[in-house]
Design an enzyme around this catalytic site. Structure first.
Site, PDB file in Angstrom:
ATOM      1  CB  SER A 165       2.873  -4.147  19.265  1.00 31.16           C
ATOM      2  OG  SER A 165       3.584  -3.822  20.413  1.00 31.16           O
ATOM      3  CG  ASP A 403       9.347  -9.037  19.879  1.00 31.01           C
ATOM      4  OD1 ASP A 403       9.832  -8.089  20.528  1.00 31.01           O
ATOM      5  OD2 ASP A 403       8.143  -9.085  19.555  1.00 31.01           O
ATOM      6  CG  HIS A 429       7.730  -5.859  18.192  1.00 26.52           C
ATOM      7  ND1 HIS A 429       7.194  -6.693  19.143  1.00 26.52           N
ATOM      8  CD2 HIS A 429       6.991  -4.723  18.255  1.00 26.52           C
ATOM      9  CE1 HIS A 429       6.185  -6.096  19.750  1.00 26.52           C
ATOM     10  NE2 HIS A 429       6.025  -4.903  19.210  1.00 26.52           N
TER      11      HIS A 429
END
Length: 481
Positions: A165, A403, A429
Site C-alpha cells: 500500500s 483492488d 489489496h
C-alpha cells in the site's frame, strides 16, 4: 500489462498492509514473528544540515532465518499506522527460503516514533514521504554497520526493500531515490500515483459487482442504502446516525464517508460476500436495508475489522496529542491533505458513494482539521517520484485484480520494472503478501482460500523468482533457486 489470469473462474488507506495491531508476544506460527522493540536515534530534518534535533525511532528485527554473515536483509517498511512487530506473511516464507534477516522501521510520527508530544499542525511539517525515505536510508546504513559489528565483517549485505500500500509506494520510491542501498524492491499494491480526484476507486467496486452473478443486485442495494441514508439525514439526522452508533459525527459528509468506506473495505480485503450476501437477501425480501447495512457496519467494519467511528470525526482529527493508536488518523490525513490526496469522490454515474462526498468535502476537511490553505501538492509529488510512470531499476509491482487501489499503482511493465496483476474474485489489496482473504492476514500469505489459488501462488512464485535474480546479480555466481 503483464497479467496472471484466473484459471477458474475496495479502502481507505487508513490502514496499511505493513501495519500490525497485536500487542502481545506470539508464537512464530501466529500472526507476528516478533514484537521485541529496539530504538534508533533518527535525524528530525534531513534537509537542514545545521538542525541537530533527533528523535527515537522504533524498529524490529527477526534474524532466526539469517544466513550470517552474507545473507540478504529484507527491509520491510512500516507505513501509516502503529507498528508493533513484524508480520508473519509471505515475506517470512521468502526470508526462510533465502536465508534473510527481516528488519522493520516504524514510520516517523506514527506509533511511538513521534518527534513531538503535540501533533499541532506546525509540528507536522517534518511528516512527509521524503523525510521518511531518508529515515529508511539512514537506518539502513546504521543496521548494516550493526551486522558488520556482530559478524566481524566489512562488506555490505544485499538489501531488498518491500512494503504494501503506502509502504509499497515507499519501497518503490526508496529504490528510485537510493538505488545504491538496495538490490531490489517489491511494491505490493504500491500506490505510487498521487491522485487528486480518485473516482476510479468506486468505479472498481462497481465493475466488480457488474462482473459477479449477484453483483447487479448488490450494487442496486448499496445505492439504495445511500439514498436511504441521505433521506434519513434530512428527516432525522440523530436517529439515522444512531443506527450506526455514529451520533458523534456532526458533519453529515463524515457520516456518509463512513458508510462508503465500510462497503469499500469488503472489496479491498477480499471479503465481498460478507457485505453482499445479507444485503442481497434483504433487498429481495424488501426488508429495511438501512438497518441491515447498519448491522454489517457494526458487526464487521467496527467489531471485526476494528475500524473506529473516530476515524471519521473531524473533532477527533483536530486533536493534537501524540498518544494512542488513533493518533494515526490525524497523521495520515495530514499526508493526504499535503502530498497525495487520493480524494475518493463519487463518480458521476451509478455511484455507490453519496455525491455529497466530493472534492469540496475533502478540501473543507483539510482546511478545518489543519488550517485554511492546506492543499495536496499532487502534481509536485508525481513530478518528484514519477507517479505510475516511475522509472527505476529492479522494482517489482504486484497488484490484485479486485483492488480499487491498483488504479493508483503501476500496472504496466517497463524496462526493469515488471508489473503483474493477480486475477481472481477475491484477489485484492496486498494479496501477494497477505493471502485470501486479505483480512485477517493469512499466516505465511496462505492462498488456499483464494478463488483461484493457482493464480495467487503463481504471483508469489514470481516474487521469489525476481528476488533470486536480484540476489544472483548482486552476488555473482551464487545461486538462490
Amino acid at each position: 500489462m503483464e497479467k496472471i489470469w484466473c484459471l477458474g473462474g475496495i479502502l481507505l488507506l487508513v490502514s496499511t498492509c505493513a501495519g500490525v495491531s497485536f500487542h502481545a508476544t506470539l508464537h512464530r506460527s501466529d500472526a507476528v514473528l516478533t514484537t521485541d522493540a529496539h530504538w534508533y536515534t533518527q535525524t528530525l530534518d534531513h534537509y537542514a544540515t545545521q538542525d541537530d534535533r533527533t528523535f527515537a525511532q522504533r524498529y524490529y528485527e527477526f534474524t532466526d532465518y539469517f544466513d550470517a554473515p552474507n545473507g540478504p536483509v529484507f527491509l520491510k517498511i512500516c507505513g501509516e499506522g502503529t507498528c508493533v512487530g513484524i508480520q508473519n506473511d509471505y515475506s517470512a516464507v521468502l526470508a526462510k527460503r533465502f536465508g534473510a534477516a527481516i528488519v522493520s522501521l516504524e514510520h516517523r510520527y506514527y506509533g511511538q516514533s513521534s518527534p513531538f508530544k503535540s501533533h499541532a499542525t506546525e509540528n507536522l511539517i517534518y511528516l512527509s514521504s521524503k523525510q521518511a525515505l531518508f529515515d529508511l536510508a539512514a537506518f539502513r546504513e546504521y543496521y548494516q554497520d550493526l551486522i558488520n559489528h556482530r559478524t566481524n565483517s566489512t562488506s555490505d549485505n544485499p538489501w531488498i526493500v518491500m512494503g504494501g500500500s503506502y509502504s509499497g509506494a515507499l519501497s518503490a520510491w526508496f529504490k528510485l531515490k537510493f538505488p545504491h542501498l538496495a538490490v531490489g524492491s517489491v511494491a505490493s499494491s504500491g500506490v505510487v500515483q498521487a491522485i487528486f480526484k480518485f473516482t476510479k476507486f468506486d468505479e472498481q467496486a462497481r465493475l466488480f459487482l457488474v462482473a459477479e452473478s449477484a453483483g447487479a443486485t448488490c450494487s442496486a442495494a448499496l445505492r439504495a442504502v445511500t439514498r436511504l441514508a441521505e433521506q434519513g439525514l434530512k428527516e432525522n439526522s440523530v436517529s439515522t446516525k444512531a443506527l450506526f452508533n455514529a451520533e458523534q459525527l456532526d458533519v453529515d459528509g463524515d457520516f456518509l464517508y463512513l458508510l462508503a468506506d465500510a462497503a469499500a473495505i469488503a472489496f479491498q480485503y477480499g471479503n465481498p460476500d460478507i457485505l453482499c450476501s445479507p444485503l442481497v437477501a434483504a433487498y429481495k425480501r424488501n426488508e429495511d436495508l438501512l438497518a441491515v447495512y447498519a448491522k454489517y457496519v457494526k458487526d464487521y467494519y467496527i467489531d471485526t475489522f476494528k475500524s473506529s467511528i473516530n476515524t471519521y470525526d473531524q473533532k477527533h482529527l483536530k486533536e493534537n496529542l501524540a498518544a494512542g493508536d488513533h493518533s494515526s488518523d490525524r497523521l495520515w490525513w495530514y499526508q493526504v491533505c499535503t502530498e497525495v490526496a487520493y480524494f475518493q469522490a463519487a463518480p458521476a454515474n451509478n455511484s455507490i458513494r453519496s455525491a455529497l462526498v466530493n472534492v469540496k468535502y475533502h478540501l473543507d476537511l483539510c482546511s478545518n482539521v489543519f488550517e485554511n490553505g492546506t492543499f495536496p501538492e499532487v502534481d509536485n509529488t508525481n513530478l518528484y517520484y514519477g507517479g505510475n510512470k516511475i522509472r527505476g531499476d529492479k522494482i517489482l509491482f504486484m497488484n490484485g485484480s479486485q483492488d480499487p487501489w491498483r488504479h493508483a499503482s503501476k500496472q504496466t511493465s517497463s524496462r526493469n520494472e515488471p508489473a503483474y496483476v493477480i486475477k481472481c474474485q477475491n484477489c485484492a489489496h496486498c494479496v501477494d503478501m497477505r493471502g485470501c482473504p486479505q483480512t485477517p492476514l493469512q499466516i505465511g500469505g496462505n492462498t488456499s482460500k483464494c478463488a483461484d489459488p493457482e493464480a495467487a501462488q503463481a504471483g508469489q512464485q514470481l516474487i521469489a523468482t525476481y528476488i533470486s535474480r536480484w540476489l544472483e546479480d548482486a552476488n555473482g555466481s551464487v545461486k538462490y533457486m
